[in-house]
Design a protein around this motif. Sequence first.
Motif, PDB file in Angstrom:
ATOM      1  N   ASP A  13      25.350 -10.201  42.748  1.00 30.64           N
ATOM      2  CA  ASP A  13      25.765 -11.012  41.603  1.00 30.64           C
ATOM      3  C   ASP A  13      25.416 -10.167  40.385  1.00 30.64           C
ATOM      4  O   ASP A  13      24.239  -9.970  40.083  1.00 30.64           O
ATOM      5  CB  ASP A  13      24.958 -12.322  41.626  1.00 30.64           C
ATOM      6  N   THR A  14      26.442  -9.600  39.734  1.00 26.17           N
ATOM      7  CA  THR A  14      26.137  -8.565  38.750  1.00 26.17           C
ATOM      8  C   THR A  14      27.180  -8.496  37.633  1.00 26.17           C
ATOM      9  O   THR A  14      28.338  -8.884  37.830  1.00 26.17           O
ATOM     10  CB  THR A  14      26.058  -7.189  39.456  1.00 26.17           C
ATOM     11  N   TYR A  15      26.722  -7.976  36.490  1.00 28.84           N
ATOM     12  CA  TYR A  15      27.649  -7.650  35.410  1.00 28.84           C
ATOM     13  C   TYR A  15      27.956  -6.152  35.409  1.00 28.84           C
ATOM     14  O   TYR A  15      28.717  -5.673  34.597  1.00 28.84           O
ATOM     15  CB  TYR A  15      27.057  -8.061  34.062  1.00 28.84           C
ATOM     16  N   GLU A  16      27.332  -5.440  36.347  1.00 29.42           N
ATOM     17  CA  GLU A  16      27.594  -4.003  36.462  1.00 29.42           C
ATOM     18  C   GLU A  16      28.920  -3.807  37.180  1.00 29.42           C
ATOM     19  O   GLU A  16      29.399  -4.691  37.873  1.00 29.42           O
ATOM     20  CB  GLU A  16      26.487  -3.318  37.277  1.00 29.42           C
ATOM     21  N   LYS A  17      29.453  -2.586  37.064  1.00 30.54           N
ATOM     22  CA  LYS A  17      30.736  -2.295  37.741  1.00 30.54           C
ATOM     23  C   LYS A  17      30.499  -1.783  39.145  1.00 30.54           C
ATOM     24  O   LYS A  17      31.437  -1.371  39.837  1.00 30.54           O
ATOM     25  CB  LYS A  17      31.528  -1.222  36.976  1.00 30.54           C
ATOM     26  N   SER A  18      29.256  -1.762  39.548  1.00 31.23           N
ATOM     27  CA  SER A  18      28.933  -1.143  40.819  1.00 31.23           C
ATOM     28  C   SER A  18      27.736  -1.882  41.405  1.00 31.23           C
ATOM     29  O   SER A  18      26.852  -2.310  40.665  1.00 31.23           O
ATOM     30  CB  SER A  18      28.581   0.321  40.528  1.00 31.23           C
ATOM     31  N   ALA A  19      27.753  -2.059  42.720  1.00 30.27           N
ATOM     32  CA  ALA A  19      26.641  -2.794  43.331  1.00 30.27           C
ATOM     33  C   ALA A  19      26.431  -2.295  44.750  1.00 30.27           C
ATOM     34  O   ALA A  19      27.343  -1.733  45.369  1.00 30.27           O
ATOM     35  CB  ALA A  19      26.972  -4.278  43.357  1.00 30.27           C
ATOM     36  N   VAL A  20      25.229  -2.529  45.256  1.00 31.01           N
ATOM     37  CA  VAL A  20      24.938  -2.116  46.636  1.00 31.01           C
ATOM     38  C   VAL A  20      25.013  -3.342  47.541  1.00 31.01           C
ATOM     39  O   VAL A  20      24.448  -4.390  47.236  1.00 31.01           O
ATOM     40  CB  VAL A  20      23.534  -1.473  46.718  1.00 31.01           C
ATOM     41  N   ILE A  21      25.751  -3.194  48.632  1.00 33.54           N
ATOM     42  CA  ILE A  21      25.691  -4.231  49.667  1.00 33.54           C
ATOM     43  C   ILE A  21      24.846  -3.634  50.785  1.00 33.54           C
ATOM     44  O   ILE A  21      25.217  -2.626  51.387  1.00 33.54           O
ATOM     45  CB  ILE A  21      27.091  -4.599  50.201  1.00 33.54           C
ATOM     46  N   SER A  22      23.685  -4.249  51.022  1.00 36.92           N
ATOM     47  CA  SER A  22      22.847  -3.657  52.067  1.00 36.92           C
ATOM     48  C   SER A  22      23.172  -4.278  53.421  1.00 36.92           C
ATOM     49  O   SER A  22      23.711  -5.381  53.504  1.00 36.92           O
ATOM     50  CB  SER A  22      21.365  -3.782  51.718  1.00 36.92           C
ATOM     51  N   GLU A  23      22.858  -3.512  54.447  1.00 36.14           N
ATOM     52  CA  GLU A  23      23.217  -3.889  55.826  1.00 36.14           C
ATOM     53  C   GLU A  23      24.665  -4.352  55.898  1.00 36.14           C
ATOM     54  O   GLU A  23      24.992  -5.440  56.357  1.00 36.14           O
ATOM     55  CB  GLU A  23      22.285  -4.974  56.346  1.00 36.14           C
ATOM     56  N   VAL A  24      25.512  -3.455  55.412  1.00 37.25           N
ATOM     57  CA  VAL A  24      26.933  -3.795  55.283  1.00 37.25           C
ATOM     58  C   VAL A  24      27.578  -4.030  56.660  1.00 37.25           C
ATOM     59  O   VAL A  24      27.278  -3.337  57.630  1.00 37.25           O
ATOM     60  CB  VAL A  24      27.669  -2.674  54.491  1.00 37.25           C
ATOM     61  N   LYS A  25      28.432  -5.041  56.706  1.00 33.91           N
ATOM     62  CA  LYS A  25      29.197  -5.288  57.934  1.00 33.91           C
ATOM     63  C   LYS A  25      30.584  -4.693  57.728  1.00 33.91           C
ATOM     64  O   LYS A  25      31.303  -5.087  56.798  1.00 33.91           O
ATOM     65  CB  LYS A  25      29.290  -6.786  58.202  1.00 33.91           C
ATOM     66  N   LEU A  26      30.933  -3.766  58.599  1.00 35.79           N
ATOM     67  CA  LEU A  26      32.181  -3.029  58.402  1.00 35.79           C
ATOM     68  C   LEU A  26      33.381  -3.786  58.955  1.00 35.79           C
ATOM     69  O   LEU A  26      33.271  -4.531  59.932  1.00 35.79           O
ATOM     70  CB  LEU A  26      32.091  -1.655  59.068  1.00 35.79           C
ATOM     71  N   TRP A  27      34.520  -3.556  58.305  1.00 34.83           N
ATOM     72  CA  TRP A  27      35.814  -4.023  58.831  1.00 34.83           C
ATOM     73  C   TRP A  27      36.204  -3.084  59.960  1.00 34.83           C
ATOM     74  O   TRP A  27      36.152  -1.868  59.810  1.00 34.83           O
ATOM     75  CB  TRP A  27      36.849  -3.953  57.704  1.00 34.83           C
ATOM     76  N   ASN A  28      36.538  -3.637  61.109  1.00 42.04           N
ATOM     77  CA  ASN A  28      36.931  -2.811  62.237  1.00 42.04           C
ATOM     78  C   ASN A  28      38.230  -3.311  62.823  1.00 42.04           C
ATOM     79  O   ASN A  28      38.547  -4.499  62.714  1.00 42.04           O
ATOM     80  CB  ASN A  28      35.848  -2.856  63.325  1.00 42.04           C
ATOM     81  N   PRO A  29      38.998  -2.434  63.474  1.00 33.67           N
ATOM     82  CA  PRO A  29      40.220  -2.881  64.134  1.00 33.67           C
ATOM     83  C   PRO A  29      39.904  -4.040  65.083  1.00 33.67           C
ATOM     84  O   PRO A  29      38.961  -3.950  65.888  1.00 33.67           O
ATOM     85  CB  PRO A  29      40.670  -1.647  64.915  1.00 33.67           C
ATOM     86  N   LEU A  30      40.650  -5.106  64.969  1.00 35.08           N
ATOM     87  CA  LEU A  30      40.518  -6.316  65.785  1.00 35.08           C
ATOM     88  C   LEU A  30      39.149  -6.994  65.655  1.00 35.08           C
ATOM     89  O   LEU A  30      38.810  -7.882  66.439  1.00 35.08           O
ATOM     90  CB  LEU A  30      40.845  -6.024  67.256  1.00 35.08           C
ATOM     91  N   ALA A  31      38.379  -6.561  64.708  1.00 39.26           N
ATOM     92  CA  ALA A  31      37.093  -7.208  64.405  1.00 39.26           C
ATOM     93  C   ALA A  31      36.911  -7.115  62.899  1.00 39.26           C
ATOM     94  O   ALA A  31      36.023  -6.437  62.390  1.00 39.26           O
ATOM     95  CB  ALA A  31      35.957  -6.510  65.152  1.00 39.26           C
ATOM     96  N   ALA A  32      37.799  -7.791  62.204  1.00 32.30           N
ATOM     97  CA  ALA A  32      37.795  -7.699  60.741  1.00 32.30           C
ATOM     98  C   ALA A  32      36.564  -8.386  60.183  1.00 32.30           C
ATOM     99  O   ALA A  32      36.117  -9.403  60.721  1.00 32.30           O
ATOM    100  CB  ALA A  32      39.041  -8.359  60.178  1.00 32.30           C
ATOM    101  N   TYR A  33      36.027  -7.831  59.140  1.00 30.18           N
ATOM    102  CA  TYR A  33      34.984  -8.524  58.386  1.00 30.18           C
ATOM    103  C   TYR A  33      35.372  -8.423  56.916  1.00 30.18           C
ATOM    104  O   TYR A  33      35.571  -7.320  56.411  1.00 30.18           O
ATOM    105  CB  TYR A  33      33.603  -7.897  58.613  1.00 30.18           C
ATOM    106  N   LEU A  34      35.521  -9.572  56.263  1.00 31.60           N
ATOM    107  CA  LEU A  34      35.961  -9.541  54.866  1.00 31.60           C
ATOM    108  C   LEU A  34      34.903 -10.140  53.951  1.00 31.60           C
ATOM    109  O   LEU A  34      34.443 -11.261  54.169  1.00 31.60           O
ATOM    110  CB  LEU A  34      37.279 -10.318  54.698  1.00 31.60           C
ATOM    111  N   TYR A  35      34.526  -9.377  52.968  1.00 33.61           N
ATOM    112  CA  TYR A  35      33.733  -9.917  51.863  1.00 33.61           C
ATOM    113  C   TYR A  35      34.702 -10.518  50.859  1.00 33.61           C
ATOM    114  O   TYR A  35      35.903 -10.281  50.912  1.00 33.61           O
ATOM    115  CB  TYR A  35      32.919  -8.803  51.188  1.00 33.61           C
ATOM    116  N   GLU A  36      34.151 -11.289  49.927  1.00 30.87           N
ATOM    117  CA  GLU A  36      35.003 -11.818  48.871  1.00 30.87           C
ATOM    118  C   GLU A  36      34.289 -11.628  47.545  1.00 30.87           C
ATOM    119  O   GLU A  36      33.100 -11.962  47.434  1.00 30.87           O
ATOM    120  CB  GLU A  36      35.252 -13.307  49.105  1.00 30.87           C
ATOM    121  N   VAL A  37      35.003 -11.059  46.587  1.00 32.22           N
ATOM    122  CA  VAL A  37      34.393 -10.945  45.254  1.00 32.22           C
ATOM    123  C   VAL A  37      35.018 -11.997  44.342  1.00 32.22           C
ATOM    124  O   VAL A  37      36.228 -12.172  44.315  1.00 32.22           O
ATOM    125  CB  VAL A  37      34.525  -9.509  44.671  1.00 32.22           C
ATOM    126  N   GLU A  38      34.133 -12.710  43.657  1.00 30.43           N
ATOM    127  CA  GLU A  38      34.589 -13.645  42.613  1.00 30.43           C
ATOM    128  C   GLU A  38      34.477 -12.896  41.309  1.00 30.43           C
ATOM    129  O   GLU A  38      33.398 -12.389  40.980  1.00 30.43           O
ATOM    130  CB  GLU A  38      33.621 -14.820  42.497  1.00 30.43           C
TER     131      GLU A  38
END
Length: 590
Positions: free
Chosen positions: A219-244
């Motif tokens: 949750d930031t006003y910066e243009k850049s942020a770190v997502i730790s322990e990121v869950k990757l999007w993979n073929p047939l195992a999509a993982y989607l984040y959502e930015v508001e």
Amino acid sequence: MLYPISTQTRTVMDLSGIWKFSLTENHDPRTPLSSEEVMAVPGSYNEQGVLRRIRNHVGSVWYEKEFEVLHALQKERLVLRFGSATHQAKVYVNGQLVMEHKGGFMPFEAEINDFLQPGKNRVTVEVNNILDYTTLPVGNYSEKDGVKKNAPNFDFFNYAGIHRPVKIYTTPKSYVEDITITYEVKGENAQVHFKETVQGDHDRVRFVVRDEEGAVVCDTYEKSAVISEVKLWNPLAAYLYEVEIHVEKNGETVDLYRESFGIRTVEVKDNQFLINGKPFYFKGFGKHEDFFVNGRGLNEALNVTDLNLMKWLGANSFRTAHYPYSEEMMRLCDRQGIVVIDETPAVGIMHGFNFALFGGDGEKKNTYEVMDTREAHEQVLRELIARDKNLACVVMWSVANEAATQEEGADAYFAPLIQLTRDLDPQKRPVTMVLIMMSMPHNDLVSKYLDVICLNRYYGWYINTGELEEAKSALRKELSDWKTAYPDTPVMFTEYGADTVAGFHAVDDIPFTEEYQVRYLQANHEVFDEFDHVIGEQMWNFADFETSVGIIRVQGNKKGLFTRQRQPKMAAHTVRERWMKIPDFEYKKR
Ligand code: BDP
């Protein structure tokens, strides 16, 4: 361009449904369209119209619909947006021109507040289906003795009309116009960058990223942020984040837009196509947007069915042959983990090819001297990348299908377009072009620019017909030649296939039978498996589809693994057996 969505600051009105329709060429949009004819939107008019005069109409048609805007919304920005209109459109509101767009597969929009009146409003659209040497796809347009001909320079029916939804969406006066998301994956974490375009008065922009469970990960006003322990999007195992994306004024959110995004890496290295660092093997198809009744019109039930059929087969990917597909399909693939090669509508950039079939003018000339598609090509690359840049499912851009890349002039035409693609893509995905049979290692002029060499090959069909042993030898030779000429560039098949009429059977290798399709595919697969640098197989086609009439088409192209109504041909079962055994990653051991 952002997809229209409803949020706490925005709403969407859908104008899909029944529109008035007319073939009248010279309508004056200042007067209401007087016609008893109607068409459903989205949908191609060619199928719905039933009669030849509508199905084969050449030139303009008119659509019209009345709408009213809720009083409470009139202080908002009101944007009229077309998912696509094929191939050219002029849009009028209450008789006044509000926008024009060329190109049949891209969204376009305009703010309409100044054109609205109290009570009922009228949206009128002139849609033109003419394709010539300046358009993509390329058509062989001609007029003789007052008769217009619109022969496609490609092998699918030239469906036309309003193919994708028409919507009016609102935004506040200060609003998010665009968002570009890029990232670097570093070990367990991802560094995510946001580049927004915001219009109107505002103080600052806040980015709130949530994971699939809805938990806030930054949750930031910066243009850049770190997502730790990121869950990757993979073929047939999509993982989607959502930015508001919150546009804030005096500490309050004045506009809110949500964009989903997957995080995954794509790279071509050591003759392999790496997704998240692991060698991926493409299993799938070249498709079409094509179905009974709808023609090329959006059909979301069909899209869901097709992806489920692909999963049933063990497929993991497709190419949007031969034009950009609907935003709805692309978003579905992003959600479902289907890997997509995103293709422009650049098909038919070859003069005089197969003119007997497709109806060219019969005299072979240098493609790059007679065709003038550069402007359309640049435009569609800009629009396509702007539309699809944030999609994790898109892993490669296809700049063109089966252009005359062996002809003089190909290098000068394509090198800048390939470079433009690279420059435009914020995620720097690999770039390819799909090569026709005549473009071989010794004469092709564009392969040197490509990250992956994509081949459309028909050994055992258009050549070595019915002779599968000969076909295998010829294919083997060609693959060795590519390896010698381009030792570092991986190769994949973006088309191989045999027309197969469901219900035709034979013991021997007889083209058009279901047995021949099985054996043709097996022969190809046998050879693909012999070469490490072959990184994928996308057969032609997922399903049978409609084409222009011609003596080598039997009520359309029958190379589908499924019939047009999505029943499996015999080969679907054998392909399934093969693909279920091929893992998405690390198929070719080294
Ligand atoms: C290739 C084209 C594709 C055709 C296919 C075929 O890329 O559009 O439908 O061959 O002949 O030339 O079936």
